[in-house]
Motif scaffolding. Structure first.
Motif, short mmCIF file in Angstrom:
data_model
loop_
_atom_site.label_atom_id
_atom_site.label_comp_id
_atom_site.label_asym_id
_atom_site.label_seq_id
_atom_site.Cartn_x
_atom_site.Cartn_y
_atom_site.Cartn_z
N HIS A 229 0.82 -1.22 0.00
CA HIS A 229 0.00 0.00 0.00
C HIS A 229 0.85 1.27 0.00
O HIS A 229 0.39 2.32 0.48
N VAL A 230 2.06 1.20 -0.51
CA VAL A 230 2.91 2.40 -0.48
C VAL A 230 2.32 3.53 -1.32
O VAL A 230 2.40 4.71 -0.95
N ARG A 231 1.72 3.20 -2.47
CA ARG A 231 1.07 4.25 -3.29
C ARG A 231 -0.10 4.88 -2.54
O ARG A 231 -0.31 6.09 -2.61
N THR A 232 -0.84 4.06 -1.82
CA THR A 232 -1.96 4.58 -1.03
C THR A 232 -1.47 5.52 0.05
O THR A 232 -2.03 6.60 0.27
N LEU A 233 -0.41 5.13 0.73
CA LEU A 233 0.15 5.98 1.79
C LEU A 233 0.68 7.29 1.20
O LEU A 233 0.52 8.36 1.81
N ASP A 234 1.30 7.22 0.03
CA ASP A 234 1.75 8.45 -0.64
C ASP A 234 0.57 9.36 -0.96
O ASP A 234 0.64 10.58 -0.79
N ALA A 235 -0.53 8.76 -1.43
CA ALA A 235 -1.70 9.56 -1.79
C ALA A 235 -2.31 10.26 -0.59
O ALA A 235 -2.78 11.40 -0.68
N PHE A 236 -2.29 9.60 0.57
CA PHE A 236 -2.87 10.19 1.78
C PHE A 236 -2.03 11.36 2.30
O PHE A 236 -2.49 12.10 3.16
N THR A 237 -0.82 11.52 1.79
CA THR A 237 0.00 12.66 2.19
C THR A 237 -0.70 13.97 1.88
O THR A 237 -0.53 14.97 2.59
N PHE A 238 -1.52 13.99 0.84
CA PHE A 238 -2.23 15.21 0.44
C PHE A 238 -3.69 15.21 0.89
O PHE A 238 -4.47 16.06 0.47
N GLY A 239 -4.06 14.24 1.74
CA GLY A 239 -5.40 14.21 2.30
C GLY A 239 -6.26 13.13 1.69
O GLY A 239 -5.97 12.59 0.61
N ALA A 240 -7.35 12.80 2.40
CA ALA A 240 -8.25 11.74 1.95
C ALA A 240 -8.93 12.09 0.63
O ALA A 240 -9.16 11.23 -0.22
N ASP A 241 -9.27 13.37 0.44
CA ASP A 241 -9.93 13.78 -0.80
C ASP A 241 -9.01 13.58 -2.00
O ASP A 241 -9.45 13.11 -3.07
N SER A 242 -7.75 13.93 -1.84
CA SER A 242 -6.79 13.73 -2.93
C SER A 242 -6.62 12.24 -3.22
O SER A 242 -6.52 11.83 -4.39
N ALA A 243 -6.59 11.42 -2.17
CA ALA A 243 -6.47 9.98 -2.36
C ALA A 243 -7.68 9.44 -3.13
O ALA A 243 -7.53 8.61 -4.04
N ALA A 244 -8.88 9.91 -2.77
CA ALA A 244 -10.09 9.46 -3.47
C ALA A 244 -10.08 9.89 -4.93
O ALA A 244 -10.52 9.15 -5.82
N SER A 245 -9.55 11.09 -5.21
CA SER A 245 -9.50 11.58 -6.59
C SER A 245 -8.55 10.76 -7.46
O SER A 245 -8.66 10.76 -8.68
N LEU A 246 -7.62 10.05 -6.82
CA LEU A 246 -6.70 9.18 -7.55
C LEU A 246 -7.23 7.76 -7.71
O LEU A 246 -6.52 6.87 -8.16
N GLY A 247 -8.50 7.56 -7.31
CA GLY A 247 -9.12 6.26 -7.48
C GLY A 247 -8.92 5.30 -6.34
O GLY A 247 -9.21 4.11 -6.47
N ILE A 248 -8.44 5.78 -5.22
CA ILE A 248 -8.19 4.91 -4.06
C ILE A 248 -9.46 4.83 -3.21
O ILE A 248 -10.11 5.84 -2.94
N SER A 249 -9.81 3.62 -2.80
CA SER A 249 -10.95 3.43 -1.90
C SER A 249 -10.52 3.83 -0.49
O SER A 249 -9.85 3.07 0.21
N VAL A 250 -10.87 5.05 -0.11
CA VAL A 250 -10.36 5.64 1.13
C VAL A 250 -10.78 4.81 2.34
O VAL A 250 -9.95 4.47 3.20
#
Length: 350
Positions: A229-250
């Motif tokens: 989940h390293v990509r997921t953890l990287d995405a959460f660096t910018f917040g849950a909304d940014s992670a969701a915008s990248l297609g991650i199931s928050v």
């Protein structure tokens, strides 16, 4: 493009695998050789050769017992606990976007201690629930309490959210520590109370091979899940909304990663008690060395946490002749000044 991305990741994983193995072996050797009685490295190697490969070297039985039955198991558990706590800190800091998040501060360790004490001292579950299961349940309850309290307090964003989560974590820690103290006072005799209070400060003295079979699988699962989940953890660096915008199931990511962090912490607490500062200091120190990308941060933190706790265990055995300190005391004595230096360094960099 996907092949170009996959190749650097593959090289990075291979790089860390090549680095981690010799570093861990050296740390384990030192943790096994050093202690109240120093055992030469060649004796340690002979004991390992006899036990693992039936080499037949002539080694004193006392040295064999110390190395195999006591120190090697203790060093392995220390390495796994250090790696697991460091990874839990990495996960919580990334998902909550809070630099102060770790299992100790957010009450997860306190809740795990409460669950473990409820099973072992009070007898909750009538023997049908293991100590690790009780600790896991307590850890989830504590984190649920902290999350609910932070939500009811209005959370907010940025510094306010970080402050609210920290305050909620302090409240949760105090509550579950108080429950633990109440259970001990109500149900434990004087001898049990002394043993539990020493264990709650972090204690590796009673570790044996049976504990290795519990903590190694939990740590391996934790490392594997975090690496996946390293990509997921990287995405959460910018917040849950940014992670969701990248297609991650928050929600799924939060449940899986926080669940793994709670599971690893619970297994560790059920074996060695609460150990502070590892999940707080190690991720910060590794960010200064390898950066914020979790493809590097996750393996670096796991390796550094393992080496740090092995070193802390050796210090706890030799710092006072004839006496073993709780390992949590050593991690706090080392971790608090180091964390202060990190904070000062961050301020200077800013």
């Amino acid at each position: 493009m996907s092949q170009a991305v996959a190749m650097p990741r593959h090289r990075s994983a291979l790089h860390w695998a090549v680095l981690a193995l010799p570093v861990l072996l050296i740390a384990l050797m030192l943790g096994t050789a050093l202690g109240e009685t120093r055992i030469p490295f060649d004796v340690v190697l002979k004991v390992l050769a006899n036990k693992l490969f039936g080499a037949g070297y002539a080694v004193d039985r006392i040295d064999t017992g110390i190395v195999w039955n006591y120190r090697l198991a203790r060093a392995l558990v220390a390495a796994c606990c250090g790696a697991g706590l460091a990874l839990a800190g990495v996960v919580l800091q990334a998902l909550l976007r809070n630099a102060l998040a770790d299992p100790y501060l957010l009450g997860i360790s306190a809740g795990a201690s409460t669950g473990a004490v409820a099973v072992t001292v009070v007898g909750l579950g009538g023997g049908a629930i293991s100590m690790s299961a009780g600790a896991f349940t307590g850890a989830l309850m504590a984190f649920g309490f902290v999350a609910a309290l932070a939500h009811l307090a209005g959370g907010g964003t940025g510094l306010r959210a970080a402050g609210v989560i920290v305050l909620a974590g302090i409240a949760g820690s105090q509550l579950f520590n108080a429950i633990t103290a109440f259970l001990i006072a109500k149900s434990a005799n004087a001898e049990q109370a002394r043993g539990i209070m020493f264990w709650l400060l972090g204690n590796l003295s009673g570790v044996r091979w049976i504990d290795v079979t519990s903590v190694v699988p939990a740590t391996v699962i934790g490392v594997a899940v975090c690496l996946a989940h390293v990509r997921t953890l990287d995405a959460f660096t910018f917040g849950a909304d940014s992670a969701a915008s990248l297609g991650i199931s928050v929600r799924r990511a939060q449940v899986v990663l926080i669940g793994v962090a709670a599971l690893v912490t619970a297994v560790i607490v059920s074996i060695v008690g609460s150990i502070g500062f590892v999940g707080l200091v190690i991720p910060h120190a590794m960010r200064m060395l390898v950066g914020t990308r979790h493809g590097q941060l996750v393996p670096a933190s796991a390796l550094a946490g393992a080496v740090f706790l092995i070193a802390a265990d050796v210090i706890s055995r030799v710092i006072i002749p004839g006496q073993v300190l709780p390992i949590g005391v050593v991690t706090a004595l080392v971790g608090a000044p180091v964390f202060a230096l990190i904070l000062i360094g961050r301020r200077g960099a800013a």
